[in-house]
Motif scaffolding. Structure first.
Motif, PDB file in Angstrom:
ATOM      1  N   ARG A 117       7.497 -16.136   8.089  1.00  0.00           N
ATOM      2  CA  ARG A 117       8.506 -14.890   7.434  1.00  0.00           C
ATOM      3  C   ARG A 117       7.849 -14.596   5.999  1.00  0.00           C
ATOM      4  O   ARG A 117       7.543 -13.370   5.694  1.00  0.00           O
ATOM      5  N   ALA A 118       7.822 -15.574   5.153  1.00  0.00           N
ATOM      6  CA  ALA A 118       7.307 -15.515   3.657  1.00  0.00           C
ATOM      7  C   ALA A 118       6.106 -14.700   3.725  1.00  0.00           C
ATOM      8  O   ALA A 118       5.924 -13.663   3.037  1.00  0.00           O
ATOM      9  N   ALA A 119       4.980 -15.145   4.507  1.00  0.00           N
ATOM     10  CA  ALA A 119       3.693 -14.706   4.348  1.00  0.00           C
ATOM     11  C   ALA A 119       3.838 -13.211   4.778  1.00  0.00           C
ATOM     12  O   ALA A 119       3.228 -11.950   4.124  1.00  0.00           O
ATOM     13  N   ILE A 120       4.568 -12.800   5.825  1.00  0.00           N
ATOM     14  CA  ILE A 120       4.511 -11.479   6.390  1.00  0.00           C
ATOM     15  C   ILE A 120       5.109 -10.462   5.230  1.00  0.00           C
ATOM     16  O   ILE A 120       4.872  -9.448   5.014  1.00  0.00           O
ATOM     17  N   MET A 121       6.470 -11.015   4.722  1.00  0.00           N
ATOM     18  CA  MET A 121       7.116 -10.036   3.919  1.00  0.00           C
ATOM     19  C   MET A 121       6.346  -9.863   2.546  1.00  0.00           C
ATOM     20  O   MET A 121       6.190  -8.867   1.890  1.00  0.00           O
ATOM     21  N   VAL A 122       5.488 -11.009   2.112  1.00  0.00           N
ATOM     22  CA  VAL A 122       4.551 -10.691   0.957  1.00  0.00           C
ATOM     23  C   VAL A 122       3.529  -9.619   1.285  1.00  0.00           C
ATOM     24  O   VAL A 122       3.145  -8.706   0.677  1.00  0.00           O
ATOM     25  N   ALA A 123       2.952  -9.742   2.388  1.00  0.00           N
ATOM     26  CA  ALA A 123       2.051  -8.996   2.950  1.00  0.00           C
ATOM     27  C   ALA A 123       2.578  -7.543   2.995  1.00  0.00           C
ATOM     28  O   ALA A 123       1.820  -6.403   2.586  1.00  0.00           O
ATOM     29  N   LEU A 124       3.699  -7.421   3.521  1.00  0.00           N
ATOM     30  CA  LEU A 124       4.261  -5.891   3.608  1.00  0.00           C
ATOM     31  C   LEU A 124       4.463  -5.349   2.281  1.00  0.00           C
ATOM     32  O   LEU A 124       4.140  -4.281   2.115  1.00  0.00           O
TER      33      LEU A 124
END
Lengths: 273, 417, 313
Positions: C229-236
């Motif tokens: 989740r964290a990685a996805i949110m930062v990427a988004l």
């Protein structure tokens, strides 16, 4: 498990096709002679290097190439030097305001550069920085610092600091410890930051078109957009394609040689666990 | 080639000869050749170096405005599209010519170009070349369409219907750029109207497209865009796209600048075009909007202005004098295929050989309608083009009024553009 | 239902921090600020001052080519911008491009990341292939795609038998090509961020889920994605802000025609093309504020871990 095997074989092939087709198309276009440029075929029927000769005889392109290389290199060196100092302090030293620096960097990275172009143009024209190398180096420096600082901070955190402490125990000042012990260890990280910074400066278009206007400082992306044909109404398609291939060669070379570093740099800054 | 000097930008002051920077619109080397010739003729008093501006007229203006706003002293002389002269003069980017100087620059020059280079009563730029659009047609298509444009004037309605009948296209410039404004302006003028009332009043000029003439112009565009005579790429067509389509099998009729015949001749000489296509090309005056009102073809060309911040204004005037002589214009016309501003050039036998339609071009320039002469020209043009684009969206009873509203709003900073 | 989210692993702290005396602390503080100051000045100087100037200019009706006509208009330029249909239509275009490209990039990027994650051989080749679009100049990529779809030079119509379809003549198809070029160029960045996230999903959890009989899809949605989740949110967050600023591709492909103008392009045209510095500055300031709002939305609304984004953990 059949699906996995298919994924493992076809996946990489699909990725390679997807990423390389536009490049091949550009190369093919650049090899098409004047009469074949509109033939609607993917491959050139009678490949010629004429377009490459044309672009290298075009002052707008050769000067842009010089400007792009010069400006990008200067901005990269300055950015990496400043970022190295800052990242060392952030990763290693205890002082109030650390968070502030990282937040500022984050804010700048999100900044819509176009918002600055108008006022920067207005300021640059009155202080004589318009259409000069420093006029581009300065904004590139500011906008590449965040990425450099992150990348380097992440790298510096991985460095075995005991060695620095050992040096300090042996009587070295923090500055000496930094120079003699950490710099060699940090060099790969610095190098990664330099590549990413260079890519940013090499890629920039917004500042390039807004803050320059002649061969004095106009960079390649901006020059490409204002390329002119050999005559008044001629479409410069083939020449643009050739110029585009020329400026892509260094990118591909850097990627080929340093792909591991670039991946490390891109993933360390933002999502390091 | 003198073009190589561009990179140095005039920074090298090793020689005592003052360097005059000339910012030119791209051509095929004609202006660079003149620059070299005049530098040689100056006998060491000055040397002209050329810098090439972008391809399209609006981008050329943008470059110059930004440099001049930065009070660039290296712009000694510049090639200007006539519609931008008013803005540059009003912003005091141009050094006006004295009455004495102006006399030499206007003697024997066609009236349209002189008017276009005049602002508030004084000549602010020297007419260098003039241009106008003609109706180009394929004789074979005209026969199938039952038209003979060379014999009697044709109307837009005729060439649209004719192209449909002949199974060909009528090519115009419909991209969202200045070239489309050229078409709109000429259509309005040919219908007896104008885009602006009192254009010289700047912000307070009144747009007048919502008028019978404006409606007629919009009607022609809408009719063409919805006919089978429209090119599939009409909404993105510029001069060269139109010419490429015109020389292809689907080409029938086209309105385009005077360079077309020269360009096609060169294409034949280089083997890129079949000689039969060139032999099939005919020309006539720009089409009429109303059958009984003579058309007002578009006026184009290039004026040469002297930069207000130049370090050598007097030398620059001398240089402009050399660049705009009848002989320079004759040589330029032969080299670049762009028509001269001085009337006498059209009587030259060599010119008449290369331009079999020399008299028609001269007549067309003489009767041409200049685009609105306002210091806010770019805003007016952009606003009109935006409402009229894509051509297929034009509604004769709505679009002109919408354009008027937008122009008024833009002039008073009440809308974005 | 055994698959579970891994407890947020405590990040390893800085290695071996030692207690120091008071004197050293002060020296360290001074050194810290000395080292950081140049970078801070360079970052803030080039953004804060011009931004302040933009705010000031936005209070005037001012055209560069008509300096005599400059006059104070207060906040009216902002009124013009915020009530202008063109602004809102450009916002809509920009948001549409942003949502579509980021969504597609997320899916495709995840597929790329999975392929790379499971790759045994050819790692080097795939990494290189993926990095080329990342490193290539945006303008160059835009030209490549533009020429591929153009009526005169293009091969796309020819290859797919589409006749004379004018891709850049219609809003939908023009936006499609623009989005395609953007996706091609930026998916690699997304996939690399996701690859780093994938590497952090604890292998034991996946194995445990498999032993418990969870299907592939269940493992993806119950184990892998929640742990990323964290990685996805930062990427988004990064990709959204980047996509929202889209400029180069539009400039090269359509120059804003056929309803493809974006907010950045609008700001550019007001300030640089029209040299309407007053109104243009107002657009720039509003654009800046909208970016800040998007960032706040992500950080407060979706709970993006800023410390992570800052690279602190």
């Amino acid at each position: 498990m059949g699906r996995v095997r298919i994924l493992k074989v076809t996946g990489p092939v699909l990725i390679a096709v997807w990423t390389l087709v536009p490049l091949l198309w550009l190369v093919s276009l650049s090899l098409k002679g004047g009469d074949h440029i509109n033939d609607g075929r993917f491959w050139p029927t009678a490949p010629t290097l004429r377009n490459y000769r044309t672009v290298f005889r075009t002052d707008l392109f050769t000067s842009a190439l010089r400007n792009s290389i010069g400006i990008s290199v200067i901005a990269t060196v300055l950015s990496v030097v400043l970022a190295t100092l800052a990242a060392y302090a952030i990763a290693r030293l205890d002082f109030p305001g650390k968070k502030l620096i990282l937040s500022v960097a984050l804010g700048i990275a999100m900044f819509p550069t176009i918002s600055l172009v108008g006022p920067l143009f207005d300021i640059w024209r009155s202080v004589g920085l318009y259409d000069t190398w420093p006029g581009l180096v300065i904004p590139y420096l500011s906008f590449t610092l965040p990425l450099s600082i992150w990348t380097l901070t992440a790298f510096f955190r991985e460095i075995p600091w005991e060695m620095e402490q050992a040096a300090q125990v042996d009587g070295a000042t923090p500055w000496q410890a930094f120079r003699k012990v950490i710099v060699p260890l940090a060099a790969p990280g610095v190098f990664t930051a330099a590549i990413l910074t260079f890519f940013f400066a090499w890629n920039d278009f917004v500042f390039g078109i807004s803050l320059t206007s002649t061969g004095r400082a106009r960079t390649v992306p901006a020059a490409l957009a204002f390329f002119t044909g050999a005559s008044q109404f001629e479409q410069p398609t083939a020449a643009i394609a050739a110029a585009a291939v020329v400026v892509t060669i260094p990118v591909v070379a850097i990627v080929l040689v340093f792909q591991r570093r670039i991946v490390a740099g891109l993933t360390s800054g933002a999502v390091k666990g | 080639m003198s073009g190589l000097l561009v990179a140095c930008g005039g920074g090298g002051a090793r020689t005592a000869t003052p360097v005059l920077g000339w910012y030119i619109n791209p051509d095929n080397g004609g202006q660079a050749e003149l620059a070299a010739a005049c530098s040689a003729a100056a006998g060491g008093r000055y040397r002209i170096t050329v810098s090439t501006l972008p391809n399209d007229a609006s981008a050329q203006r943008e470059q110059l405005v930004r440099r001049l706003a930065a009070r660039d002293r290296s712009i000694a002389i510049m090639s200007l599209d006539p519609p931008f002269v008013a803005e540059f003069a009003e912003a005091r980017f141009l050094r006006p010519f004295t009455a004495d100087e102006a006399g030499g620059f206007t003697a024997g020059v066609l009236t349209g170009p002189v008017e276009g280079a005049t602002w508030h009563g004084s000549l602010v730029a020297a007419p260098f070349y003039a241009n106008s659009q003609l109706l180009w047609y394929r004789k074979s298509a005209a026969v199938r369409a039952g038209l003979d444009p060379a014999r009697s004037p044709v109307t837009w309605d005729q060439i649209i219907a004719g192209a449909e009948q002949a199974g060909t296209t009528t090519e115009v410039q419909g991209n969202r750029y200045e070239g489309y404004m050229v078409l709109i302006s000429a259509l309005v003028a040919s219908a007896g109207g104008a885009v602006l009332d009192r254009p010289e009043a700047g912000r307070d000029a009144r747009p007048t497209l919502d008028s019978p003439a404006g409606h007629r112009a919009a009607d022609v565009i809408a009719r063409l865009a919805h006919s089978r005579a429209a090119d599939p790429g009409l909404a993105t067509a510029d001069e060269e796209a139109a010419r490429a389509a015109f020389q292809s099998p689907r080409g029938g009729f086209m309105t385009n600048w005077a360079y077309v015949y020269g360009a096609e001749s060169e294409a034949v000489a280089s083997g890129a075009l079949d000689r039969a296509v060139l032999a099939d090309i005919g020309w006539a005056r720009w089409p009429r909007v109303d059958p009984d009102r003579p058309s007002r073809p578009p006026l184009g060309g290039i004026d040469i202005g002297v930069g207000a911040f130049s370090s050598h204004p007097d030398l620059a005037v001398d240089a402009v004098r050399c660049l705009t002589t009848a002989d320079s214009q004759r040589r330029y016309m032969l080299k670049s295929k762009n028509p001269a501003a001085r009337a006498a050039v059209y009587d030259d036998p060599e010119v008449r050989r290369v331009f079999p339609m020399a008299d028609l071009i001269r007549e067309s320039i003489g009767d041409a309608a200049p685009r609105a002469k306002t210091p806010y020209y770019t805003d007016v043009s952009t606003a009109v083009v935006r409402t009229f684009h894509p051509p297929a969206s034009v509604r004769p009873n709505r679009t002109p009024a919408a354009a008027d509203r937008l122009v008024t709003g833009v002039l008073h900073d009440k809308v974005l553009l | 239902m055994t698959a579970a989210t891994a407890p947020a692993a405590a990040p390893p702290g800085p290695v071996g921090r030692v207690q120091r005396s008071n004197g050293r602390t002060r020296a360290e503080r001074r050194l810290g600020w000395t080292l950081v100051a140049p970078a801070l000045v360079a970052m803030v100087g080039v953004t804060a001052y011009p931004l302040a100037r933009a705010v000031w200019l936005s209070l005037y009706s001012y055209r560069l080519t008509d300096p005599a006509g400059r006059h104070f208009v207060g906040l009216s330029n902002y009124g013009v911008v915020l009530t202008d249909r063109l602004w809102w239509s450009d916002v809509l275009t920009t948001v549409a491009i942003t949502v579509v490209t980021v969504a597609v990039e997320l899916v495709v990027g995840f597929a790329f990341a999975s392929v790379m994650h499971h790759l045994v051989f050819g790692r080097r080749l795939v990494r290189t292939a993926i990095l080329v679009p990342y490193g290539i100049i945006t303008v160059v990529a835009a030209f490549a795609w533009r020429y591929a779809f153009a009526l005169d030079t293009g091969f796309v119509n020819h290859v797919f038998g589409l006749g004379n379809f004018a891709w850049f003549g219609h809003r939908g198809s023009a936006l499609f090509v623009i989005s395609l070029a953007e996706i091609w160029k930026t998916t690699p960045f997304m996939s690399l961020l996701l690859l780093a996230g994938l590497a952090q999903v604890p292998r034991e959890l996946l194995e445990a889920a498999e032993v418990d009989g969870a299907t592939r899809t269940q493992r993806l949605f119950r184990v892998t994605l929640p742990n990323m989740r964290a990685a996805i949110m930062v990427a988004l967050l990064f990709r959204t802000l980047d996509a929202y600023r889209i400029f180069d591709t539009v400039f090269v492909m359509t120059n804003g025609a056929a309803g493809t103008e974006t907010v950045s392009f609008l700001a550019y045209r007001q300030t640089i093309t029209r040299t309407a510095l007053g109104l243009g500055s107002a657009v720039s300031v509003v654009l800046f504020v909208s970016v800040v709002l998007i960032a706040i939305l992500f950080i407060k609304g979706f709970g993006v871990d800023l410390a992570r984004a800052r690279g602190e953990r």
